[in-house]
Design a protein around this motif. Structure first.
Motif, PDB file in Angstrom:
ATOM      1  N   TYR C  98       0.836  -1.208   0.000  1.00 22.22           N
ATOM      2  CA  TYR C  98       0.000   0.000   0.000  1.00 22.22           C
ATOM      3  C   TYR C  98       0.870   1.256   0.000  1.00 22.22           C
ATOM      4  N   ILE C  99       1.859   1.286   0.897  1.00 25.21           N
ATOM      5  CA  ILE C  99       2.748   2.448   0.989  1.00 25.21           C
ATOM      6  C   ILE C  99       3.585   2.566  -0.264  1.00 25.21           C
ATOM      7  N   MET C 100       4.028   1.429  -0.777  1.00 26.58           N
ATOM      8  CA  MET C 100       4.814   1.432  -2.017  1.00 26.58           C
ATOM      9  C   MET C 100       3.978   1.998  -3.163  1.00 26.58           C
ATOM     10  N   THR C 101       2.690   1.644  -3.211  1.00 26.69           N
ATOM     11  CA  THR C 101       1.802   2.178  -4.247  1.00 26.69           C
ATOM     12  C   THR C 101       1.746   3.697  -4.162  1.00 26.69           C
ATOM     13  N   LEU C 102       1.527   4.215  -2.947  1.00 25.97           N
ATOM     14  CA  LEU C 102       1.450   5.666  -2.782  1.00 25.97           C
ATOM     15  C   LEU C 102       2.760   6.322  -3.209  1.00 25.97           C
ATOM     16  N   PHE C 103       3.881   5.768  -2.723  1.00 24.31           N
ATOM     17  CA  PHE C 103       5.177   6.385  -3.017  1.00 24.31           C
ATOM     18  C   PHE C 103       5.422   6.413  -4.513  1.00 24.31           C
ATOM     19  N   LEU C 104       5.240   5.260  -5.169  1.00 27.37           N
ATOM     20  CA  LEU C 104       5.568   5.197  -6.595  1.00 27.37           C
ATOM     21  C   LEU C 104       4.639   6.097  -7.396  1.00 27.37           C
ATOM     22  N   PHE C 105       3.343   6.104  -7.026  1.00 30.44           N
ATOM     23  CA  PHE C 105       2.418   6.969  -7.766  1.00 30.44           C
ATOM     24  C   PHE C 105       2.833   8.426  -7.636  1.00 30.44           C
ATOM     25  N   ILE C 106       3.103   8.876  -6.413  1.00 35.79           N
ATOM     26  CA  ILE C 106       3.445  10.289  -6.217  1.00 35.79           C
ATOM     27  C   ILE C 106       4.765  10.605  -6.906  1.00 35.79           C
ATOM     28  N   LEU C 107       5.753   9.714  -6.726  1.00 37.40           N
ATOM     29  CA  LEU C 107       7.072   9.966  -7.311  1.00 37.40           C
ATOM     30  C   LEU C 107       6.970  10.108  -8.829  1.00 37.40           C
ATOM     31  N   PHE C 108       6.308   9.147  -9.457  1.00 41.21           N
ATOM     32  CA  PHE C 108       6.266   9.178 -10.916  1.00 41.21           C
ATOM     33  C   PHE C 108       5.356  10.282 -11.426  1.00 41.21           C
ATOM     34  N   ALA C 109       4.255  10.559 -10.714  1.00 36.32           N
ATOM     35  CA  ALA C 109       3.396  11.662 -11.132  1.00 36.32           C
ATOM     36  C   ALA C 109       4.164  12.978 -11.039  1.00 36.32           C
ATOM     37  N   ASN C 110       4.950  13.145  -9.952  1.00 33.54           N
ATOM     38  CA  ASN C 110       5.739  14.369  -9.809  1.00 33.54           C
ATOM     39  C   ASN C 110       6.758  14.502 -10.919  1.00 33.54           C
ATOM     40  N   PHE C 111       7.483  13.406 -11.182  1.00 33.73           N
ATOM     41  CA  PHE C 111       8.546  13.479 -12.189  1.00 33.73           C
ATOM     42  C   PHE C 111       7.958  13.679 -13.582  1.00 33.73           C
ATOM     43  N   LEU C 112       6.879  12.945 -13.894  1.00 32.72           N
ATOM     44  CA  LEU C 112       6.273  13.108 -15.222  1.00 32.72           C
ATOM     45  C   LEU C 112       5.705  14.512 -15.373  1.00 32.72           C
ATOM     46  N   GLY C 113       5.196  15.075 -14.264  1.00 32.06           N
ATOM     47  CA  GLY C 113       4.656  16.422 -14.331  1.00 32.06           C
ATOM     48  C   GLY C 113       5.711  17.462 -14.644  1.00 32.06           C
ATOM     49  N   LEU C 114       6.988  17.112 -14.436  1.00 32.35           N
ATOM     50  CA  LEU C 114       8.067  18.065 -14.706  1.00 32.35           C
ATOM     51  C   LEU C 114       8.408  18.133 -16.185  1.00 32.35           C
ATOM     52  N   LEU C 115       7.904  17.170 -16.974  1.00 30.47           N
ATOM     53  CA  LEU C 115       8.160  17.240 -18.418  1.00 30.47           C
ATOM     54  C   LEU C 115       7.459  18.475 -18.975  1.00 30.47           C
ATOM     55  N   PRO C 116       8.056  19.135 -19.943  1.00 30.52           N
ATOM     56  CA  PRO C 116       7.382  20.293 -20.541  1.00 30.52           C
ATOM     57  C   PRO C 116       6.041  19.876 -21.134  1.00 30.52           C
ATOM     58  N   MET C 117       5.041  20.734 -21.009  1.00 28.89           N
ATOM     59  CA  MET C 117       3.692  20.522 -21.508  1.00 28.89           C
ATOM     60  C   MET C 117       2.940  19.451 -20.720  1.00 28.89           C
ATOM     61  N   ALA C 118       3.561  18.937 -19.661  1.00 31.09           N
ATOM     62  CA  ALA C 118       2.903  17.856 -18.934  1.00 31.09           C
ATOM     63  C   ALA C 118       1.833  18.412 -18.006  1.00 31.09           C
ATOM     64  N   PHE C 119       0.963  17.512 -17.564  1.00 27.18           N
ATOM     65  CA  PHE C 119      -0.061  17.853 -16.580  1.00 27.18           C
ATOM     66  C   PHE C 119       0.317  17.153 -15.288  1.00 27.18           C
ATOM     67  N   THR C 120       0.389  17.926 -14.196  1.00 24.39           N
ATOM     68  CA  THR C 120       0.822  17.333 -12.932  1.00 24.39           C
ATOM     69  C   THR C 120      -0.392  16.901 -12.132  1.00 24.39           C
TER      70      THR C 120
END
Lengths: 177, 78, 260
Positions: C98-120
């Motif tokens: 459960y905690i791993m799910t939260l961590f990975l989701f937040i981590l990857f959503a944050n990093f992907l959101g840093l791509l130009p034109m991305a939606f965070t």
């Protein structure tokens, strides 16, 4: 820079309210978030995490096994070294024994040969001495005869009468003196 | 610049709310600085306390984020 | 709201720092319903794909001597597992997926959101609040299931003087209920603030097209600022995922071992 303040207001106009507070979109976001989380949860708990745990456990096992094997091999190496050292010491002592035996044998042989040679030498010496003594005795006899003869001749030549017994006695006395 | 007095008040309030971020900055700096001075005194214990450091920073920072949120609400939502 | 529209017409600087957070349907222009495919859907799907690529495809070799991707996956696994074990205790390992799910989701959503034109996705209060409330409910339910009403001892600070305890209990209760609020707003606020700041600096960058004189100074400075803030945001993206996860662990520890 004056236009910037205008444009800040302009931006506000283009997006009325904060997008985060647009409650119309909350349902959509929450729905997709729940879908996402459930998918991630199942991917992780069914596939990824057990697999990684298995890989890590396997690696731990391999490392433990390898360490044990290394320990074994090390012990074996120590054992082999000990055996080697022992064999070396054995060989050394054996070689020492052999050397000693050979030395003793040689010494015995040598002693024997020396003794034999000594005996031979002694025998030869004795024989030689005997021969010398014989020769000397012969020589003495010959000398006596020659002296007797010579003395008799001389006495005769001088006009005397050579009494054989007197001459012999005289020669004998002379030769002793 | 035309506009009404409510909007002016909201913008001024938004600007004032941003001063709260300075407080959060002070707080975060305090946490990090104290951690550093402690870590320099006893470096061997520092590694175990990085989690605590981040928790402390997160708590201090959350309040700055609240003031940022208030500013945003005044700017866009009021 | 002001209704001036002359700024864009004049070819001046255009500030839309918050437009990147608008939820739009992927196809067409219709209203956003519950099941509409939106940019939220797209970026969450990309997050799932990234996690899948790292943790499932990356470890498909099951190699004893790991490849690079596999060792990254193992690093993440070890990192979170150790965090759960150290902070929340051994019996919290039930919640590790459960905690791993939260961590990975937040981590990857944050990093992907840093791509130009991305939606965070994590910059939205709706998203982070759902996660924070999930954590809050989990902690509360686990606490009451494990300890019954003894869980309320969490609010009764037995080391404090008796007279102070009711006051402290009130404060503790309030702070307990503020937890999901700060938990969610911290993440969303950090993401929103960082991205908005990048956008604001980005809006200054075309200054050289408007006025060469000022632009010669402002444009390089703003590009430098974008790069710097961006680097900071990469750090913040990780730290916020870390903080969200470790706070989850801390709260979970309260539920499992509520000795104050």
């Amino acid at each position: 820079m004056a236009s910037e303040t205008h444009n800040a207001a302009d931006a506000a106009a283009s997006a009325p309210g904060l997008p985060q507070l647009n409650f119309d979109h909350f349902g959509n976001q929450i729905f997709w978030l729940l879908v996402t989380l459930v998918v991630i949860y199942f991917v992780l708990s069914r596939v990824a995490l057990p697999r990684i745990a298995a890989v890590l456990a396997e690696r731990q096992g391999t490392i433990t096994n390898d360490l044990a094997a290394a320990e074994d091999l090390k012990a074996k190496a120590v054992e082999a070294e000990e055996a080697y050292n022992k064999a070396l010491a054995d060989a050394r002592s054996e070689a020492q024994t052999i050397v000693n035996a050979a030395k003793a044998e040689i010494k015995a042989d040598l002693d024997k040969a020396i003794a034999k040679a000594d005996a031979e030498i002694a025998a030869k010496t004795a024989e030689g001495e005997k021969k010398i003594a014989e020769i000397r005795a012969n020589a003495l006899v010959s000398v006596k005869e020659v002296a007797n003869d010579t003395t008799g001749e001389i006495v005769t030549a001088l006009g005397g009468k050579a009494d054989k017994r007197t001459v012999t006695a005289a020669v004998t006395a002379r030769m002793k003196g | 610049m035309e506009g009404d007095i409510v909007q002016m008040g909201a913008y001024i309030g938004a600007g004032l709310a941003c001063t709260g971020m300075g407080g959060a900055a002070l707080g975060v700096g305090h946490v990090a600085g104290n951690f550093l001075s402690g870590a320099l005194r006893n470096p061997s214990a520092a590694a175990g306390q990085t989690a605590t450091l981040f928790i402390g920073i997160a708590f201090a920072e959350a309040l700055g984020i609240f003031s940022f949120l208030v500013a945003l609400l005044l700017m866009f939502a009021v | 709201m002001a209704t001036e529209t002359h700024g864009a017409d004049q070819g001046g600087l255009v500030f839309h720092p918050m437009d990147q957070f608008i939820v739009k349907p992927l196809f067409g222009d219709g209203p956003v319903g519950l099941f509409t495919l939106t940019n939220v859907t797209l970026w969450m799907a990309l997050t799932v794909l990234a996690i899948f690529a790292l943790l499932v495809l990356g470890t498909s070799g099951r190699a004893t001597i790991p490849s690079r991707v596999q060792s990254v996956a193992e690093l993440v696994y070890d990192f979170i597992r150790k965090m759960v074990e150290d902070v929340a205790g051994k019996d919290a390992l039930v919640f590790f997926p459960y905690i791993m799910t939260l961590f990975l989701f937040i981590l990857f959503a944050n990093f992907l959101g840093l791509l130009p034109m991305a939606f965070t996705t994590t910059s939205h209060i709706a998203v982070t609040a759902v996660m924070a409330v999930m954590v809050f409910l989990t902690v509360t339910i686990v606490g009451f299931v494990k300890h019954g009403f003894g869980f309320l001892g969490l609010f009764w600070v037995s080391s404090a003087p008796l007279a102070l305890r009711p006051v402290l209990a009130l404060i503790e209760v309030i702070s307990y209920f503020v937890r999901p609020v700060s938990h969610s707003i911290r993440l969303a606020g950090n993401m929103m603030a960082g991205h908005a700041v990048v956008k604001v600096f980005a809006a200054f960058a075309p200054m050289i097209l408007i006025s060469t004189g000022i632009g010669l100074v402002v444009t390089p400075l703003s590009i430098l600022a974008i790069s710097t803030i961006y680097a900071l945001e990469v750090l913040v993206a990780f730290i916020q995922a870390y903080v969200f996860t470790i706070l989850t662990c801390v709260y979970l520890k309260d539920a499992l071992h509520p000795s104050h």
